[in-house]
Design an enzyme around this catalytic site. Structure first.
Site, PDB file in Angstrom:
ATOM      1  N   HIS A 280      42.656  97.862 -47.535  1.00 30.73           N
ATOM      2  CA  HIS A 280      42.010  98.742 -46.562  1.00 30.73           C
ATOM      3  C   HIS A 280      40.575  99.027 -47.012  1.00 30.73           C
ATOM      4  O   HIS A 280      40.346  99.540 -48.099  1.00 30.73           O
ATOM      5  CB  HIS A 280      42.809 100.041 -46.467  1.00 30.73           C
ATOM      6  CG  HIS A 280      42.292 101.033 -45.479  1.00 30.73           C
ATOM      7  ND1 HIS A 280      42.458 100.880 -44.123  1.00 30.73           N
ATOM      8  CD2 HIS A 280      41.630 102.207 -45.649  1.00 30.73           C
ATOM      9  CE1 HIS A 280      41.926 101.916 -43.489  1.00 30.73           C
ATOM     10  NE2 HIS A 280      41.413 102.740 -44.395  1.00 30.73           N
TER      11      HIS A 280
ATOM     12  N   SER B   9      38.276 103.033 -40.370  1.00 29.53           N
ATOM     13  CA  SER B   9      39.299 104.037 -40.644  1.00 29.53           C
ATOM     14  C   SER B   9      39.067 105.258 -39.747  1.00 29.53           C
ATOM     15  O   SER B   9      39.079 105.127 -38.533  1.00 29.53           O
ATOM     16  CB  SER B   9      39.308 104.388 -42.134  1.00 29.53           C
ATOM     17  OG  SER B   9      40.515 104.986 -42.522  1.00 29.53           O
TER      18      SER B   9
ATOM     19  N   GLU C 190      46.220  96.311 -44.630  1.00 30.74           N
ATOM     20  CA  GLU C 190      45.992  97.729 -44.317  1.00 30.74           C
ATOM     21  C   GLU C 190      46.970  98.636 -45.056  1.00 30.74           C
ATOM     22  O   GLU C 190      46.642  99.756 -45.444  1.00 30.74           O
ATOM     23  CB  GLU C 190      46.122  97.965 -42.805  1.00 30.74           C
ATOM     24  CG  GLU C 190      45.062  97.295 -41.950  1.00 30.74           C
ATOM     25  CD  GLU C 190      43.680  97.904 -42.110  1.00 30.74           C
ATOM     26  OE1 GLU C 190      43.525  98.902 -42.847  1.00 30.74           O
ATOM     27  OE2 GLU C 190      42.746  97.380 -41.483  1.00 30.74           O
TER      28      GLU C 190
END
Length: 597
Positions: A470, A210, A347
């Site tokens: 995610h 990330s 995601e």
């Protein structure tokens, strides 16, 4: 990223003997760490809270980090240090070993296994955490399992966050990027000190997820970093994403200064001086309010408030412009590095922080799916406005492509759209640039499709969210042992899968090739810009594929730009009918994404 469980393995590793202590010499002085002996007979060493820079306080606030000075007494490296100032989510705070916040946070942790000798010459993997450049701490990511399974040294490091890490006036007064400079200083520490821990300073891989993925991808475009690392693993983050760089830093600096009640905001120097004098306990609340205000500005969906900036020194111009120039030193440096990049297949799970706050406006229940009005009035509209000059035919094309009258299907399509825009397509762009005409280094891509048994970034409704959320790859990479201790159902195939995943990444760090010692059936094909080969990682099967999400990628890369180039009339008028929704939803989006990620 919010981890709802602590990735700290000290209490969960199967020990056969009490924890012992070990002291070694480094160029900066002696440091004592933990020596753990496992039931298997393996040994783990953990050296925690090692300072790599002086505390960035007083006049050092908003300046590049100053390297740590040699300490005289033995440094205690047996417990984690404080987190950099931030708003720690409650679910994380209750499980941290050290809940203290301090500007004196530029510390790192070293994990290794086996015999601890200076001649071991092990490859090194340096991890930078995610958290939207606003939250996160190195202590969440215990590198013991990866160090043991991969026979590498793992280093995790803190870096300054939020305003303290990325405040910028957009000029030479406050250039910003202090958090990135911290990461570079940590890598310099590794270069100068890791041999004392048995590491090879000439075999270093940087990786992160990330915001950490965005960070390492940016570090890979800075030629001055040559010699600090050889390989890069970008997890759910690439420099080509809108989330990688803040293009309008001064706007946020003005908002922050106003809310901080700075008496003089006429010049950049006045704003910097005011911010430097602010007491620490007022910075985070002021930052939170400034982000709230920034979310009300048009286009904020594509412009993070606190993030790396184009400063003319570390990042000289738009990253994509730099790396597209094949004669530039940025391009040359990037192609000299072995690169691996990957995403999870869900995601877009990040929208699960947003959708519940849209329910009243659009009249739906998230658990049952999402209506097309959310796609049309928010997601498609924002893309048309920000990327395609408000063209109505672009909005229509997006709705035609991703719309559905079935609310569950519509919810899944919005997840896919969000993932495409901010993660998948940017990743593919970065990999294409690296692999094209590259005979010097290797390129690899993965898709992680194994669903995490513990929530990481939210609670997606199981009825319509069938993917890995995610951060799931990070949970498996660092948290297998913890999940076992918590009695989370873990099949032998899952355990073997995690070991395989760790082996792939460690092999890449050691050899530049994840396939060393891997059977033919599980081999990972190299990526090229024509076939776009990748590997899909699940516990049930590891399979080779080409052209990830090819139909959707073609839509974003080819079809939509072609549609946008067609002359239309009335575009602005067709979109302004729903303009009032934008600021409200933008506020919700970033408030919850940034504050809880």
């Amino acid at each position: 990223m919010v981890l709802t469980v602590l990735l700290c393995l000290i209490p969960v590793l199967p020990l056969v003997a009490p924890v012992q202590y070990y002291t070694l010499d480094t160029p900066l002085g002696k440091v004592t760490g933990l020596h753990l002996t496992l039931e298997s007979g393996a040994t783990i060493y953990q050296f925690l809270n090692i300072p790599f820079a002086l505390p960035p306080v007083g006049e050092l606030r908003f300046k590049k980090p100053v390297p740590a000075e040699r300490w005289r007494s033995i440094h205690d490296g047996t417990e984690h240090g404080p987190s950099c100032p931030q708003e720690i989510p409650a679910a994380t705070k209750v499980i941290l070993q050290n809940t203290e916040l301090s500007e004196d946070c530029l510390h790192l942790n070293v994990y290794t296994s086996g015999g601890l000798t200076t001649t071991a010459n092990k490859s090194v993997m340096v991890y930078f955490h995610g958290g939207a450049y606003l939250t996160g701490q190195s202590q969440l990511y215990d590198g013991s399992g990866l160090a043991l399974n991969g026979d590498v040294i793992v280093v995790t490091a803190n870096y300054r966050l939020g305003v303290l890490g990325f405040f910028s006036t957009g000029d030479s007064v406050a250039k910003g990027n202090y958090g990135l400079w911290d990461q570079i200083e940590a890598l310099r520490w590794v270069k100068n000190n890791i041999r004392s821990f048995g590491g090879n300073p000439d075999s270093v891989t940087i990786f992160g997820q990330s915001a950490g993925g965005f960070s390492v991808s940016l570090l890979a475009l800075i030629p001055e970093n040559k010699g600090l690392f050889n390989r890069v693993i970008m997890q759910s983050g690439a420099f080509s994403s809108a989330y990688a760089v803040n293009e309008k830093p001064k706007d946020f600096a003005i908002t922050f200064s106003y809310l901080a009640q700075c008496k003089n905001m006429q010049t950049s120097q006045a704003m910097l001086d005011c911010a430097r004098r602010l007491p620490l306990d007022s910075i985070i609340p002021t930052q939170k309010n400034a982000i709230r205000m920034a979310m009300l500005s048009p286009g904020s969906l594509f412009h993070p408030s606190c993030a790396p900036v184009i400063d003319g020194e570390l990042i000289k111009q738009d990253p994509m412009l730099s790396v597209k120039n094949s004669s530039s030193d940025v391009y040359t440096f990037f192609q000299s590095l072995d690169v691996m990049a990957g995403c999870v297949d869900g995601e877009g799970s990040l929208i699960n922080f947003i959708l519940p706050y849209m329910e009243d406006t659009f009249g739906f229940n998230t658990s049952a799916g999402v209506p097309t009005s959310v796609l049309r009035s928010y997601f498609a509209r924002m893309i048309a406005e920000e990327l395609y000059n408000n063209k109505s035919n672009v909005l229509k094309a997006i709705v035609d492509k991703f719309g559905s009258s079935d609310n569950e299907i519509q919810a899944r399509k919005i997840v896919q759209l969000y993932g495409d825009i901010f993660f998948y397509v940017p990743m593919i762009k970065a990999l294409d640039l690296h692999a094209s005409d590259n005979t010097e280094s290797k390129t690899f891509q993965y898709l992680f499709s194994e669903q995490n048994p513990l929530p990481v970034s939210g609670m997606p409704p199981p009825s319509w969210f069938p993917w890995a959320e995610h951060g799931a790859d990070v949970m498996f990479l660092f948290g297998l042992e913890l999940m076992e201790e918590m009695n989370v159902p873990m099949s032998s195939s899952i355990k073997g899968f995690v070991m395989q995943f760790r082996t792939y990444l460690a092999n890449f760090a050691k050899y530049g090739d994840p396939n060393r010692g891997i059977g033919d059936g599980d081999r990972w094909p190299e990526y090229d810009s024509v076939n776009r080969s990748y590997i899909d990682l699940t516990a049930s099967s590891i399979s080779q594929h080409q052209s990830m999400y090819s139909d959707r990628v073609k839509f974003w890369e080819t079809d939509l730009p072609r549609i946008a180039s067609t002359m239309v009339t009335g575009g602005a008028a067709s979109l302004t009918t729903v303009r009032w929704i934008g600021p409200i939803i933008l506020f919700i989006n970033y408030l919850f994404w940034f504050m809880r990620m």
